[in-house]
Design a protein around this motif. Structure first.
Motif, PDB file in Angstrom:
ATOM      1  N   HIS A 211      43.826  39.909  33.148  1.00  0.00           N
ATOM      2  CA  HIS A 211      42.938  41.015  32.795  1.00  0.00           C
ATOM      3  C   HIS A 211      43.291  41.595  31.424  1.00  0.00           C
ATOM      4  CE1 HIS A 211      42.528  41.334  37.367  1.00  0.00           C
ATOM      5  NE2 HIS A 211      41.335  40.971  36.914  1.00  0.00           N
TER       6      HIS A 211
ATOM      7  N   LEU B 133      38.932  47.177  32.287  1.00  0.00           N
ATOM      8  CA  LEU B 133      40.035  47.371  31.354  1.00  0.00           C
ATOM      9  C   LEU B 133      39.554  47.139  29.926  1.00  0.00           C
ATOM     10  CD1 LEU B 133      43.093  47.909  31.015  1.00  0.00           C
ATOM     11  CD2 LEU B 133      43.458  45.448  31.247  1.00  0.00           C
TER      12      LEU B 133
ATOM     13  N   SER C 174      36.709  43.725  36.053  1.00  0.00           N
ATOM     14  CA  SER C 174      37.630  44.701  35.472  1.00  0.00           C
ATOM     15  C   SER C 174      36.959  45.473  34.345  1.00  0.00           C
ATOM     16  CB  SER C 174      38.877  43.987  34.930  1.00  0.00           C
ATOM     17  OG  SER C 174      39.659  44.875  34.149  1.00  0.00           O
TER      18      SER C 174
ATOM     19  N   HIS D 172      45.436  45.360  37.877  1.00  0.00           N
ATOM     20  CA  HIS D 172      45.365  44.480  36.712  1.00  0.00           C
ATOM     21  C   HIS D 172      46.610  43.604  36.549  1.00  0.00           C
ATOM     22  CE1 HIS D 172      42.413  47.682  35.441  1.00  0.00           C
ATOM     23  NE2 HIS D 172      41.713  46.565  35.366  1.00  0.00           N
TER      24      HIS D 172
END
Length: 254
Positions: free
Chosen positions: A116, A86, A84, A112
């Motif tokens: 995450h 993020l 990820s 997500h």
């Protein structure tokens, strides 16, 4: 210190005068100064997230005799650094970039889940600490690659490993819960004559209980993520300034 605040510091025999430095203070040892970079960008961000988005989880875990913090660790451990992109800016209570900066997640997609989001918080806090430490290393390039870490995150093996992997250095954890109390005890021991000075007291009373070594397999991915974090900080400057001047922002903060 990774607790409510991100406090990053080293002790030196030369004071530093720099308008961009958070603080230079007299250290309680003769001819020593403490050089500090700090901001309210550490584990308090996780507390905020738990309070506002995981209150039911906290209540449930406590009813089972468990801990919401262990749940967070499990959710983060179920994800990987590379799966990820993020990002989280850990500025819920203030920033270490510009006064106008605010917290936020960037890069959210339908992929997500909570793990995450929590990983992004863990990583974002570590990135903020590294941002401070890079400032310290510019002042003193000779700083050791070994970091002695304390604060609330030392109760989280998952978070400690993320710190070690992002810093790519060894973390040392001292065998004590209250570091200030240990310092007071060492000072008292010197005053009572048990030791000739604080340095001698440190040799006997300060014990490293655990060492966390970085996983070199995560070095490249975290280098890339941290570079992205810093680029995004630069890109967001104008946005944060514009947002801070908006009528709705002013109304919300009154």
């Amino acid at each position: 210190m990774a607790g409510t605040w991100s406090i990053n510091e080293y002790v030196t025999d030369k004071p530093v005068v720099d308008k961009n430095l958070f603080m230079t203070s007299i250290y309680p040892m003769e001819n020593r100064w403490q050089i500090t970079e700090a901001s309210p960008t550490s584990a308090s961000n996780l507390e905020w997230f738990i309070t506002h988005f995981m209150a039911a989880d906290k209540q449930l875990e406590e009813s089972k005799g468990g801990s919401v913090y262990e749940l967070c660790n499990q959710l983060v451990a179920a994800t990987t650094p590379s799966e990820s992109q993020l990002m989280f800016f850990p500025f819920v209570f203030g920033s270490n970039t510009i006064p106008d900066a605010t917290a936020g997640f960037v890069g959210v997609t339908s992929f997500h889940h909570r793990g995450h989001f929590l990983r992004a918080i863990y990583e974002g806090v570590a990135f903020s600490h590294l941002y401070h430490v890079e400032r310290l290393r510019k002042i003193n390039p000779q700083l050791s690659d070994v970091v002695r870490i304390a604060g609330g995150i030392t109760h989280s093996p998952v978070w400690l490993q993320i710190f070690a992997d992002i810093f790519q250095c060894q973390l040392e954890i001292v065998d004590v819960q209250e570091h200030g109390t240990l310092g007071a005890a060492m000072t008292a021991a010197v005053m009572e004559g048990h030791f000739p000075d604080v340095f001698a007291a440190c040799e006997v009373m300060v014990k490293v209980a655990d060492i966390i070594k970085p996983d070199t397999a995560n070095k490249t991915v975290y280098q890339q993520k941290y570079a992205l974090y810093k680029r995004m900080l630069d890109d967001m400057q104008a946005t944060w300034k514009s947002h801070s001047r908006s009528p709705m922002h002013m109304l919300a903060t009154e």
